[in-house]
Design a protein around this motif. Structure first.
Motif, PDB file in Angstrom:
ATOM      1  N   LYS A   1      -5.477  -6.261   6.455  1.00  0.00           N
ATOM      2  CA  LYS A   1      -6.380  -5.600   6.363  1.00  0.00           C
ATOM      3  C   LYS A   1      -7.648  -6.345   5.797  1.00  0.00           C
ATOM      4  O   LYS A   1      -7.136  -7.762   5.605  1.00  0.00           O
ATOM      5  CB  LYS A   1      -5.992  -5.049   4.710  1.00  0.00           C
TER       6      LYS A   1
ATOM      7  N   SER B   1      -3.528   8.448  11.318  1.00  0.00           N
ATOM      8  CA  SER B   1      -2.994   7.439  10.434  1.00  0.00           C
ATOM      9  C   SER B   1      -1.673   6.513  11.004  1.00  0.00           C
ATOM     10  O   SER B   1      -1.366   6.858  11.527  1.00  0.00           O
ATOM     11  CB  SER B   1      -2.980   8.139   9.127  1.00  0.00           C
ATOM     12  N   TRP B   2      -1.651   5.736  10.072  1.00  0.00           N
ATOM     13  CA  TRP B   2      -0.316   4.769  10.420  1.00  0.00           C
ATOM     14  C   TRP B   2       0.554   5.532   9.186  1.00  0.00           C
ATOM     15  O   TRP B   2       0.517   6.812   8.383  1.00  0.00           O
ATOM     16  CB  TRP B   2      -0.478   3.202   8.843  1.00  0.00           C
TER      17      TRP B   2
ATOM     18  N   GLU C   1       1.256  -9.104   1.286  1.00  0.00           N
ATOM     19  CA  GLU C   1       1.677  -8.111   1.184  1.00  0.00           C
ATOM     20  C   GLU C   1       0.717  -7.552  -0.605  1.00  0.00           C
ATOM     21  O   GLU C   1       1.101  -8.352  -1.376  1.00  0.00           O
ATOM     22  CB  GLU C   1       2.798  -7.513   1.285  1.00  0.00           C
ATOM     23  N   GLY C   2       0.626  -6.375  -0.179  1.00  0.00           N
ATOM     24  CA  GLY C   2      -0.306  -5.752  -1.476  1.00  0.00           C
ATOM     25  C   GLY C   2      -0.655  -4.673  -1.816  1.00  0.00           C
ATOM     26  O   GLY C   2      -1.072  -4.000  -0.557  1.00  0.00           O
TER      27      GLY C   2
ATOM     28  N   ALA D   1      -6.772   2.478   2.066  1.00  0.00           N
ATOM     29  CA  ALA D   1      -6.066   0.833   2.651  1.00  0.00           C
ATOM     30  C   ALA D   1      -7.184   0.958   3.571  1.00  0.00           C
ATOM     31  O   ALA D   1      -6.810  -0.718   3.013  1.00  0.00           O
ATOM     32  CB  ALA D   1      -4.559   1.824   3.332  1.00  0.00           C
ATOM     33  N   GLN D   2      -7.579   1.391   4.489  1.00  0.00           N
ATOM     34  CA  GLN D   2      -9.104   0.438   5.273  1.00  0.00           C
ATOM     35  C   GLN D   2      -9.953  -0.327   5.165  1.00  0.00           C
ATOM     36  O   GLN D   2     -10.484  -0.563   5.104  1.00  0.00           O
ATOM     37  CB  GLN D   2      -8.872   1.180   6.615  1.00  0.00           C
TER      38      GLN D   2
ATOM     39  N   GLY E   1       0.872  -0.958  -0.307  1.00  0.00           N
ATOM     40  CA  GLY E   1       0.337   0.197   0.489  1.00  0.00           C
ATOM     41  C   GLY E   1       0.834   1.452   0.041  1.00  0.00           C
ATOM     42  O   GLY E   1       0.590   2.278  -0.584  1.00  0.00           O
ATOM     43  N   THR E   2       1.684   1.269   0.521  1.00  0.00           N
ATOM     44  CA  THR E   2       3.096   2.713   1.050  1.00  0.00           C
ATOM     45  C   THR E   2       3.034   2.896  -0.628  1.00  0.00           C
ATOM     46  O   THR E   2       3.441   3.339  -1.520  1.00  0.00           O
ATOM     47  CB  THR E   2       4.272   2.321   2.084  1.00  0.00           C
TER      48      THR E   2
ATOM     49  N   MET F   1       0.984   4.131  -2.687  1.00  0.00           N
ATOM     50  CA  MET F   1       0.438   6.106  -2.353  1.00  0.00           C
ATOM     51  C   MET F   1       1.307   7.171  -3.282  1.00  0.00           C
ATOM     52  O   MET F   1       1.146   8.048  -3.604  1.00  0.00           O
ATOM     53  CB  MET F   1      -0.067   5.790  -1.253  1.00  0.00           C
TER      54      MET F   1
ATOM     55  N   ALA G   1       2.640   5.636   6.982  1.00  0.00           N
ATOM     56  CA  ALA G   1       2.964   5.294   6.063  1.00  0.00           C
ATOM     57  C   ALA G   1       2.601   6.371   4.967  1.00  0.00           C
ATOM     58  O   ALA G   1       2.833   6.908   4.511  1.00  0.00           O
ATOM     59  CB  ALA G   1       2.238   4.465   5.505  1.00  0.00           C
ATOM     60  N   THR G   2       0.919   7.399   5.795  1.00  0.00           N
ATOM     61  CA  THR G   2       0.211   8.334   4.983  1.00  0.00           C
ATOM     62  C   THR G   2       1.352   9.701   4.365  1.00  0.00           C
ATOM     63  O   THR G   2       1.773  10.122   3.982  1.00  0.00           O
ATOM     64  CB  THR G   2      -1.123   8.958   5.548  1.00  0.00           C
TER      65      THR G   2
ATOM     66  N   GLN H   1      -2.083  -5.403   2.884  1.00  0.00           N
ATOM     67  CA  GLN H   1      -1.161  -6.374   3.498  1.00  0.00           C
ATOM     68  C   GLN H   1      -1.803  -7.375   4.442  1.00  0.00           C
ATOM     69  O   GLN H   1      -3.224  -6.977   4.916  1.00  0.00           O
ATOM     70  CB  GLN H   1      -1.052  -5.473   4.822  1.00  0.00           C
TER      71      GLN H   1
ATOM     72  N   SER I   1      -4.827  -1.083   0.010  1.00  0.00           N
ATOM     73  CA  SER I   1      -3.196  -2.305   1.061  1.00  0.00           C
ATOM     74  C   SER I   1      -4.016  -3.155   0.745  1.00  0.00           C
ATOM     75  O   SER I   1      -5.142  -3.768   1.715  1.00  0.00           O
ATOM     76  CB  SER I   1      -2.646  -1.844   1.740  1.00  0.00           C
TER      77      SER I   1
ATOM     78  N   TYR J   1      -3.421   4.550  16.081  1.00  0.00           N
ATOM     79  CA  TYR J   1      -3.138   4.375  15.525  1.00  0.00           C
ATOM     80  C   TYR J   1      -2.114   6.115  16.788  1.00  0.00           C
ATOM     81  O   TYR J   1      -3.080   6.958  17.438  1.00  0.00           O
ATOM     82  CB  TYR J   1      -2.514   5.367  14.579  1.00  0.00           C
TER      83      TYR J   1
HETATM   84  C1  LIG Z   1      -1.942  -0.333   6.341  1.00  0.00           C
HETATM   85  C2  LIG Z   1      -2.069   0.650   5.895  1.00  0.00           C
HETATM   86  C3  LIG Z   1      -1.483   1.030   4.724  1.00  0.00           C
HETATM   87  C4  LIG Z   1       0.028   0.796   4.084  1.00  0.00           C
HETATM   88  O1  LIG Z   1      -0.280  -0.750   3.397  1.00  0.00           O
HETATM   89  P1  LIG Z   1       0.841  -1.087   3.325  1.00  0.00           P
HETATM   90  O2  LIG Z   1       0.054  -2.348   2.540  1.00  0.00           O
HETATM   91  O3  LIG Z   1       0.878  -2.170   4.792  1.00  0.00           O
HETATM   92  O4  LIG Z   1       2.248  -0.650   2.710  1.00  0.00           O
HETATM   93  C5  LIG Z   1      -1.457   3.109   4.524  1.00  0.00           C
HETATM   94  N1  LIG Z   1      -2.689   4.277   5.261  1.00  0.00           N
HETATM   95  C6  LIG Z   1      -3.563   3.093   6.070  1.00  0.00           C
HETATM   96  C7  LIG Z   1      -3.837   4.154   6.889  1.00  0.00           C
HETATM   97  C8  LIG Z   1      -3.240   2.143   6.607  1.00  0.00           C
HETATM   98  O5  LIG Z   1      -4.096   0.880   7.104  1.00  0.00           O
END
Ligand SMILES: *Cc1c(COP(=O)(O)O)cnc(C)c1O
Length: 393
Positions: free
Chosen positions: A192, A91-92, A198-199, A165-166, A66-67, A70, A94-95, A189, A187, A333
């Motif tokens: 999810k 958020s996670w 992963e993906g 992602a969610q 998911g990273t 994005m 990654a955002t 992951q 995502s 988070y």
């Molecule tokens: C899981 C998630 C991501 C990132 O996804 P990955 O597949 O782990 O890279 C990004 N944003 C949110 C809100 C997520 O829950």
């Protein structure tokens, strides 16, 4: 084997989430491994067209996670140094990390205390001449008001990169999240609702964006004829393999069953927690529940906000005691602007006080399709017992 309370407890440990892969999926993976082609190939193409059909025919491309999805969305939107992207601090990480990774600046706007999503009414004041995009997150699978989101984007001529992602399987006014809008990122992951281990996938506006995303995920390469190759843009190594894609194809078939189980369990949480709160056993302790939305949310998570100001203990202690009773929990988070990297960049948690409180007090309770009905009562009474024990007078 240790002799702690968990292993001596007769009830099995309930993690906060657990992926579900059935025998058919496992067999399909084995078949790919025995074939001569294991990386991106025919199964990926099949998964992408199944996803495109799922999203009403919009183009879809998959990525390694998911990273990466994005980040490629930001690149497609042409976002880079000097640009600002508005997002949420709950958020996670990654955002906002992906915003930094393309050289742009994340601008954090406070969340709504009820939905825990970005407060769209506060987005307007954060828009500057440098704002290029808004990146909303649908926490636990609950979308923001999509009409307001796209009205805002249209009015200010900015892109929308949805961190959905969610939110695979979530809806807005009867339409699937991803089936409309601008760039929508998911995502796959392991935690999810739909997982390829992963993906991730990106729903795109047109074939030009799809073609560019194909280059960006594989070194910028285009091929022509038997031996022609060119590179005209800097790409990375973010392709999804056929092993992952075949898992996704099977998960897609199981999604309706997963979804109805998640919703049923969420309903049971509302009933169980509300009856505890009503029965006055909690004596004025109020647990903040999620929005009771059974039309739009995919129930990716069930999260409560703890009444920490009325307790003698912190969230970590509540989690520890739940664990001792064989119950997993999570934090989704902590506020992003509290992390050292973001503090060093000058961000202040006090700038978003609602997010600060939620980041400190939110707790994710177990919710996954394989849970038993009895688990809900066990988790609820364990949590209520812990809160009662540590209540301030
Ligand atoms: C899981 C998630 C991501 C990132 O996804 P990955 O597949 O782990 O890279 C990004 N944003 C949110 C809100 C997520 O829950």
């Amino acid at each position: 084997m240790s002799t702690n309370k968990i292993s001596s407890s007769p009830a099995p440990f309930i993690p906060f989430t657990r992926p579900h892969f059935d025998q058919e999926t496992i067999d399909a993976v084995a078949e790919i491994l025995r074939s001569s082609w294991v990386t991106s190939g025919p199964k990926l193409a099949e998964f992408e067209s199944a996803l495109s059909a799922y999203f009403g025919g919009r183009p879809v491309r998959c990525f390694a996670n998911g990273t990466a999805t994005m980040k490629i969305a930001l690149q497609l939107a042409g976002i880079g140094p000097g640009d600002e992207v508005i997002t949420t601090p709950i958020s996670w990480v990654a955002t906002s990390n992906v915003i930094l990774s393309v050289g742009a600046t994340p601008v954090f706007v406070d969340v709504d205390p009820i939905t825990r999503n970005i407060d769209l009414t506060k987005v307007v004041t954060a828009i500057t001449s440098k704002t290029r995009a808004i990146m909303p997150v649908y926490l636990a699978g609950l979308p923001v008001n999509m009409n307001e989101l796209y009205a805002l984007a249209k009015q200010h001529k900015i892109r929308v990169i949805e961190d959905a992602a969610q939110a695979f399987g979530s809806q807005w006014e009867g339409q699937k999240i991803g089936s409309f809008g601008d760039l929508v990122s998911f995502s796959f992951q392991a935690n999810k609702n739909l997982s390829t281990v992963e993906g991730g996938c990106l729903v795109l506006n047109n074939i030009d964006e799809a073609k560019l995303s194909e280059k960006l995920r594989l070194q910028g390469v285009t091929r022509q004829g038997m031996d022609g190759m060119d590179v005209d843009v800097l790409g990375g190594k973010d392709n999804l393999t056929d092993v992952n894609a075949v898992i996704g194809l099977h998960q897609l078939k199981q999604l309706p069953a997963f979804q109805s189980r998640r919703s049923a369990l969420a309903r049971q949480y509302f009933d169980a927690i509300r009856s505890e709160m009503k029965s006055a056993t909690l004596g004025g302790l109020h647990l903040e529940l999620p929005v009771e939305n059974f039309t739009d949310s995919n129930w990716h998570m069930f999260q409560v906000v703890l009444p920490l100001e009325k307790l003698h203990v912190d969230r970590a202690q509540v989690m520890t005691e739940l664990k001792e009773l064989g119950i997993g929990s999570g934090v989704h988070y902590p506020i992003i602007t509290g992390f050292t990297l973001y503090q060093k960049l000058g961000y202040k948690t006090a700038a978003t006080p609602i997010a600060e409180r939620i980041g400190r007090s939110i707790l994710t309770l177990p919710l996954f399709p394989g849970m038993a009905d009895e688990d809900i009562a066990r988790i609820t009474s364990a949590l209520v017992g812990i809160l009662k024990k540590h209540r301030k007078n």
